[in-house]
Write an enzyme that holds these catalytic residues in place. Structure first.
Site, PDB file in Angstrom:
ATOM      1  N   CYS A   1       0.841  -1.198   0.000  1.00 48.63           N
ATOM      2  CA  CYS A   1       0.000   0.000   0.000  1.00 48.63           C
ATOM      3  C   CYS A   1       0.878   1.250   0.000  1.00 48.63           C
ATOM      4  O   CYS A   1       1.633   1.478   0.947  1.00 48.63           O
ATOM      5  CB  CYS A   1      -0.905  -0.078   1.243  1.00 48.63           C
TER       6      CYS A   1
ATOM      7  N   CYS B   1       0.367   3.677   2.898  1.00 47.25           N
ATOM      8  CA  CYS B   1       0.897   3.084   4.133  1.00 47.25           C
ATOM      9  C   CYS B   1       2.400   3.354   4.251  1.00 47.25           C
ATOM     10  O   CYS B   1       2.898   3.693   5.325  1.00 47.25           O
ATOM     11  CB  CYS B   1       0.677   1.566   4.153  1.00 47.25           C
TER      12      CYS B   1
END
Length: 126
Positions: free
Chosen positions: A41, A44
């Protein structure tokens, strides 16, 4: 590495490790902040350095845990995690707040708010 140092983000790789770190934070009366993330991600990865800065800023008042939602699906499901990153804020086994998204200011402000509230509460009860 046995036992993680204060002021660092603790990556949990098993449910047992997660449960132990959560219990340790709760027993110490710390704000436990969990970053439910994924290695694939982009947001993230972008917010990770900010999360690490927060851990360094509040080494004695916060416990900062990182959980990969693909690695620990059972833990992510138990917190009803639908997207990454999701940040969950816990104290004394109670979820105080959670939010989805890589928002550095919101992350910093939420941590500061809960930690400042603890300091004020413990100062007034002393």
């Amino acid at each position: 590495m046995a036992g993680a140092a204060e002021g660092t983000v603790i990556a949990c790789h098993t449910k047992e490790e997660f449960d132990a770190q959560l219990a340790k934070g709760n027993e110490a009366g710390k704000l436990v902040v969990i970053d439910f993330m994924s290695l694939t991600c982009g947001p993230c990865q972008a917010i990770a350095p900010v999360f690490e800065e927060c851990a360094k800023e509040y080494p004695t008042k916060g416990a900062f845990l990182k959980v990969d939602i693909l690695e620990l699906e059972e833990v992510a499901k138990s917190y009803n995690i639908q997207a990454a990153p999701t940040f969950v804020f816990i104290r004394d086994d109670l979820t105080l707040e959670s939010f989805v998204g890589a928002y550095p200011d919101k992350l910093r402000n939420t941590i500061k708010e809960f930690i400042d509230n603890t300091s004020a509460a413990s100062a007034s009860s002393a």
